[in-house]
Design a protein around this motif. Sequence first.
Motif, PDB file in Angstrom:
ATOM      1  N   ILE A   1       0.840  -1.203   0.000  1.00  0.00           N
ATOM      2  CA  ILE A   1       0.000   0.000   0.000  1.00  0.00           C
ATOM      3  C   ILE A   1       0.876   1.254   0.000  1.00  0.00           C
ATOM      4  N   ALA A   2       1.940   1.225   0.813  1.00  0.00           N
ATOM      5  CA  ALA A   2       2.858   2.361   0.880  1.00  0.00           C
ATOM      6  C   ALA A   2       3.539   2.586  -0.474  1.00  0.00           C
ATOM      7  N   LEU A   3       3.919   1.490  -1.149  1.00  0.00           N
ATOM      8  CA  LEU A   3       4.546   1.595  -2.464  1.00  0.00           C
ATOM      9  C   LEU A   3       3.577   2.172  -3.494  1.00  0.00           C
ATOM     10  N   LYS A   4       2.323   1.771  -3.419  1.00  0.00           N
ATOM     11  CA  LYS A   4       1.326   2.289  -4.348  1.00  0.00           C
ATOM     12  C   LYS A   4       1.109   3.784  -4.134  1.00  0.00           C
ATOM     13  N   PHE A   5       1.097   4.204  -2.865  1.00  0.00           N
ATOM     14  CA  PHE A   5       0.983   5.632  -2.573  1.00  0.00           C
ATOM     15  C   PHE A   5       2.136   6.395  -3.203  1.00  0.00           C
ATOM     16  N   ALA A   6       3.353   5.852  -3.070  1.00  0.00           N
ATOM     17  CA  ALA A   6       4.534   6.518  -3.619  1.00  0.00           C
ATOM     18  C   ALA A   6       4.457   6.623  -5.143  1.00  0.00           C
ATOM     19  N   SER A   7       3.927   5.589  -5.794  1.00  0.00           N
ATOM     20  CA  SER A   7       3.853   5.596  -7.261  1.00  0.00           C
ATOM     21  C   SER A   7       2.776   6.546  -7.769  1.00  0.00           C
ATOM     22  N   VAL A   8       1.765   6.815  -6.950  1.00  0.00           N
ATOM     23  CA  VAL A   8       0.663   7.684  -7.368  1.00  0.00           C
ATOM     24  C   VAL A   8       1.122   9.135  -7.496  1.00  0.00           C
ATOM     25  N   ASN A   9       2.165   9.517  -6.753  1.00  0.00           N
ATOM     26  CA  ASN A   9       2.600  10.915  -6.753  1.00  0.00           C
ATOM     27  C   ASN A   9       2.926  11.432  -8.152  1.00  0.00           C
ATOM     28  N   SER A  10       3.659  10.632  -8.940  1.00  0.00           N
ATOM     29  CA  SER A  10       4.039  11.069 -10.286  1.00  0.00           C
ATOM     30  C   SER A  10       2.840  11.173 -11.216  1.00  0.00           C
ATOM     31  N   ILE A  11       1.710  10.593 -10.815  1.00  0.00           N
ATOM     32  CA  ILE A  11       0.485  10.680 -11.609  1.00  0.00           C
ATOM     33  C   ILE A  11      -0.306  11.919 -11.229  1.00  0.00           C
ATOM     34  N   VAL A  12      -0.348  12.211  -9.927  1.00  0.00           N
ATOM     35  CA  VAL A  12      -1.162  13.320  -9.432  1.00  0.00           C
ATOM     36  C   VAL A  12      -0.504  14.671  -9.700  1.00  0.00           C
ATOM     37  N   ASP A  13       0.832  14.751  -9.577  1.00  0.00           N
ATOM     38  CA  ASP A  13       1.544  16.023  -9.731  1.00  0.00           C
ATOM     39  C   ASP A  13       1.172  16.792 -11.002  1.00  0.00           C
ATOM     40  N   PRO A  14       1.236  16.161 -12.180  1.00  0.00           N
ATOM     41  CA  PRO A  14       0.901  16.922 -13.392  1.00  0.00           C
ATOM     42  C   PRO A  14      -0.552  17.380 -13.429  1.00  0.00           C
ATOM     43  N   TRP A  15      -1.465  16.568 -12.866  1.00  0.00           N
ATOM     44  CA  TRP A  15      -2.873  16.966 -12.849  1.00  0.00           C
ATOM     45  C   TRP A  15      -3.097  18.138 -11.913  1.00  0.00           C
ATOM     46  N   VAL A  16      -2.338  18.203 -10.801  1.00  0.00           N
ATOM     47  CA  VAL A  16      -2.400  19.364  -9.912  1.00  0.00           C
ATOM     48  C   VAL A  16      -1.979  20.612 -10.680  1.00  0.00           C
ATOM     49  N   PHE A  17      -0.902  20.499 -11.444  1.00  0.00           N
ATOM     50  CA  PHE A  17      -0.430  21.630 -12.236  1.00  0.00           C
ATOM     51  C   PHE A  17      -1.460  22.025 -13.298  1.00  0.00           C
ATOM     52  N   ILE A  18      -2.071  21.034 -13.954  1.00  0.00           N
ATOM     53  CA  ILE A  18      -3.063  21.318 -15.000  1.00  0.00           C
ATOM     54  C   ILE A  18      -4.264  22.057 -14.416  1.00  0.00           C
ATOM     55  N   ILE A  19      -4.780  21.558 -13.285  1.00  0.00           N
ATOM     56  CA  ILE A  19      -5.927  22.197 -12.641  1.00  0.00           C
ATOM     57  C   ILE A  19      -5.565  23.609 -12.191  1.00  0.00           C
ATOM     58  N   PHE A  20      -4.354  23.759 -11.648  1.00  0.00           N
ATOM     59  CA  PHE A  20      -3.902  25.066 -11.180  1.00  0.00           C
ATOM     60  C   PHE A  20      -3.835  26.081 -12.317  1.00  0.00           C
ATOM     61  N   ARG A  21      -3.514  25.644 -13.513  1.00  0.00           N
ATOM     62  CA  ARG A  21      -3.376  26.545 -14.644  1.00  0.00           C
ATOM     63  C   ARG A  21      -4.717  26.939 -15.268  1.00  0.00           C
ATOM     64  N   THR A  22      -5.824  26.314 -14.870  1.00  0.00           N
ATOM     65  CA  THR A  22      -7.127  26.670 -15.422  1.00  0.00           C
ATOM     66  C   THR A  22      -7.576  28.012 -14.860  1.00  0.00           C
TER      67      THR A  22
END
Length: 322
Positions: free
Chosen positions: A281-302
């Motif tokens: 579970i901890a490893l899956k959390f760590a792998s999710v970060n590289s997926i969420v980061d760009p979407w945070v940036f995309i939403i922020f730029r709207t």
Amino acid sequence: MMASCENSSTVHKDGSVMSSTLLFTTGLIGNTIALVILGKHKRDSRRRVSAFYILVTGLVLTDLFGKCLISPVVFVSYASNLTLKALGANNHLCDYFSFSMSFFGLASMFILFAMALECWLSISHPFFYQEHFTKRRVIVIFPVVYIFCLLFCSMPLMGLGSNKQYCPGTWCFINMTMVEQTPSFSVLYATLMAILIASVLLCNSSVAINLTKMYRKQRQRSNSSLSVRDGTRRFAHSEEVDHLILLVLMSAIFLICSLPLTIRAYIGAFAPDNRDEEDLIALKFASVNSIVDPWVFIIFRTSVFRKLASKCCKDSSSTLHL
């Protein structure tokens, strides 16, 4: 409880290729869109691209390369119904996967720290920042970070730690269990990550405090309500505030994604409980970060999000003044 898959040769029945496909697709699309937005910003910007945007671009590219180098191995494992150890002779594939996971996770954290440091220097030490934080020196940050992470994450391959296969057999990462009564390499990795996270939070907190002080001084120097409103508008739309909001969002996501792995590493080293499912579970959390980061940036730029953030800044600033 999921049985240990450390030495298994076939993928565990609880494994799902659909979840891996969804994560890879989401990460690939998110990083690609983020790169398009960054490219458009570079074309539309009348001034030269800021150091912050160079670092953001490096972070997105690092996350994208990480996904492209790691995820195909998972798909091959599912397609052949063979674990990473079974696919690669002498654990070579397992070592590759573990190294890639640790390398890209640590490199992303270092770049995020560089972003926080850049934002802090530009606000707290503007003269030093203007003189020393040049575009050329910012670009040099990337090879320095990659070389350090390459050497550091290679330690398990040189016998200073070990890698372990985790269920369903399509994952490998640093062994987070104490070996021969000696704290494992995972403690060093987790400690370095914890130091970087604390440093990012410290820089962000300092920037927030300094921006608040700057705004209060601006309010005190204002002689009319009109100038106050103009000052508030300038503050709300300042580049520094935009950078701070993006940094806070990315830092919060990284904290949420990295903290479980850090905790499990310390538990495995000093109070091992052999709970592979919690490690996974901890490893899956760590792998999710590289997926969420760009979407945070995309939403922020709207425009909608930026207007909402601007309104929140105005409201919170008015509250602080009262």
